[in-house]
Scaffold this active site. Structure first.
Site, short mmCIF file in Angstrom:
data_model
loop_
_atom_site.label_atom_id
_atom_site.label_comp_id
_atom_site.label_asym_id
_atom_site.label_seq_id
_atom_site.Cartn_x
_atom_site.Cartn_y
_atom_site.Cartn_z
N ARG A 127 0.63 -5.80 -9.54
CA ARG A 127 -0.65 -5.28 -10.02
C ARG A 127 -0.42 -4.46 -11.28
NH1 ARG A 127 -5.18 -1.77 -6.68
NH2 ARG A 127 -3.43 -0.39 -6.22
N ASP B 164 -3.51 7.59 -2.42
CA ASP B 164 -3.14 7.18 -3.77
C ASP B 164 -4.29 7.54 -4.70
OD1 ASP B 164 -5.10 5.25 -3.34
OD2 ASP B 164 -3.73 3.55 -3.36
#
Length: 535
Positions: free
Chosen positions: A165, A445
């Protein structure tokens, strides 16, 4: 290479320490990509700002009238490669060498190596992450901890499939300048990875494969398609060799899922329910809509009608188009020192994964290796086939109103205090170079921290323009007196608990207070924080 690029290093600036990753040919590739695509990126970011201004003025997101023919037509994405047929359990995490080894060895179907939400973009970490992935693809990656424990990769046929990603279109890479301008972080991450690994991965029928984050429109997907087509041509890859899965993690994107798949139809492998960023995007999109304020995060679960509608429409859309419908992240992590709390956390994970596979998802995400067996067991029992494309979900009837319906709920004192704590602890850790932080049994996160930060802003600004303030469920007004009291009490408790990143807590407190008091909700927490990031 099928297209020869002349080095133009006199126009390329970056810190030292990445010479092996950025030889002249790689620099020339980045210069070419920047000059070719940066104007389009900037135009698309400006379009995002214009769209948000319309939402702030009262407009509601909806399906596009000009793309109805795409939604109504019968078409499918290109057939999926063998390596992406079965993706029932994917593990996500940052790109440090130990994580890369553990994730590839974990027994998951795929590993999403994340340069975005779980990696703080310190230059040395980005460089180390790219090197770790290059060595992992080559089969030479090893790591020895400070305690002397050695980590090594399993044989390639026992590893998870690697999916990378890159960072989103909204982020710059401040360490690299081309013609005096910052390079797109997305272009840096994707191009450096492809430059070093595309040929080896293609030779093994393993990609390259990417996860594309934060898209809002089909035009943003088209830009990615053109970038990847140019990379394929430059690196001598067949057209469509680079396959992608798109995270549907913004509210505008849910209204363009067909269009996004169509724009990427020669390389799209699926869509993913990026639930945490999606909740953040809902708050951000409706930041000025006083009738769409969300309750505390713990109450905004996937069983809420607007999230259920989102996930089921994604499944229906993907299966109609021959693509995977990937489920979302289980943010819970095993709790080693509290059996009762651990049992409760695992029960929540089990219920979430059962909901996903029953609804028709083709796979799911976990944040910790300890959850892989649990998730795999549920999907193995309920999904004996590699995927569920045959489950068309023709029963799903979802329109605009279902996708934007606000959930009911409340704000508890514990929920308010937890939002403040998560923001401060995550920011302190992120500024220290750590983008993935366990807090109270959850792996936080950037996406989960963004929910907490955006909720604080929206709750505290609810009284703007003459509206009465919100209240906690015990009747306490949600105002700056409450906010300041929580901020004042937090440092001593964090010091007592010995949490990581204590030296950056004062800075994190100041940044959170400025962001929360600002008249406008900042687009992303990581944008101002990035300017303060060391290295």
């Amino acid at each position: 290479m099928s297209a020869v690029l002349k080095p133009t290093t006199e126009h390329f600036e970056c810190p030292t320490g990445a010479g092996d990753l950025l030889p002249a040919a790689a620099q020339a590739l980045l210069v070419d990509l920047h000059r070719r695509f940066e104007p389009r990126r900037q135009a698309l970011l400006a379009a995002r700002a214009d769209r948000q201004a319309r939402f702030d003025a009262g407009a509601l997101p909806d399906f596009r009238a000009d793309t109805g023919a795409i939604r109504e037509a019968s078409w499918q994405v290109a057939p999926l490669p063998a390596a992406l047929q079965d993706r029932r359990v994917e593990i996500t995490g940052p790109v440090d060498p130990k994580m890369v080894i553990n994730a590839l060895n974990s027994g998951a179907s795929c590993y999403m190596a994340d340069f975005e939400d779980s990696t703080a973009p310190v230059w040395r970490h980005l460089v180390a992450g790219q090197r770790a992935l290059r060595e992992a693809v080559a089969g030479t990656l090893g790591f020895t901890s400070s305690e002397g424990r050695a980590y090594a990769l399993r044989p390639a046929d026992g590893q998870a499939v690697l999916i990378v990603r890159p960072r989103g279109w909204h982020l710059d890479e401040k360490h690299v300048r081309i013609d005096g301008e910052r390079l797109s972080a997305a272009l840096f991450d994707a191009a450096v990875f492809a430059f070093h690994n595309a040929a080896a991965l293609a030779a093994r029928d393993r990609g390259p494969y990417l996860y594309l984050p934060k898209l809002q429109t089909m035009e943003e997907a088209q830009l990615w398609d053109e970038v990847l087509a140019h990379l394929e041509d430059t690196l001598g890859l067949p057209s469509g060799q680079i396959r992608v899965t798109v995270l549907i993690e913004t509210l505008p994107a849910v209204f363009e899922m067909d269009e996004i798949l169509h724009a990427l139809r020669s390389r799209a492998a699926g869509l993913n329910c990026g639930r945490w960023d999606y909740i953040f995007s809902y708050i951000k999109t409706f930041r000025r809509h006083r009738n769409r304020v969300l309750p505390e995060r713990a109450q905004v679960t996937m069983t809420q009608p607007f999230l259920k509608a989102y996930s089921e429409l994604l499944i229906q859309t993907c299966h109609r188009r021959g693509a995977h419908a990937m489920g979302g992240m289980a943010a819970q992590i095993p709790i080693a020192n509290d059996a009762e709390a651990n049992d409760a956390a695992m029960a929540r994970v089990r219920a979430d994964k059962l909901r996903e596979v029953t609804a028709g998802h083709d796979g799911t995400w976990v944040a910790h290796p300890g959850l892989i067996a649990l998730a795999r067991g549920i999907f193995d029992e309920r999904m004996p086939t590699p995927h569920q494309h045959h489950f068309a979900r023709e029963d799903v009837l979802v329109g605009r109103d279902e996708l934007i319906a606000p959930p009911l709920g409340s704000i508890t004192r514990r929920g308010f205090e937890n939002n403040v704590e998560v923001c401060v602890r995550y920011l302190a850790a992120w500024l220290s170079g750590n983008g993935c932080v366990p807090i109270h049994g959850m792996m936080e996160d950037a996406a989960t921290a963004e929910i907490a930060r955006a909720q604080l802003w929206q709750w505290l600004h609810h009284a703007d323009d003459g509206h009465p303030p919100l209240c906690l469920d015990d009747g306490t007004p949600v105002d700056y007196l409450l906010f300041e009291a929580v901020l004042l009490n937090l440092p001593s408790r964090l010091q007592r608990d010995g949490v990581p990143g204590l030296d950056r807590v004062p800075e994190a407190l100041g940044l959170l207070e400025r962001l929360t008091r600002a008249d406008t909700l900042a687009e992303f927490l990581t944008l101002p924080a990035y300017e303060r990031l060391d290295g």
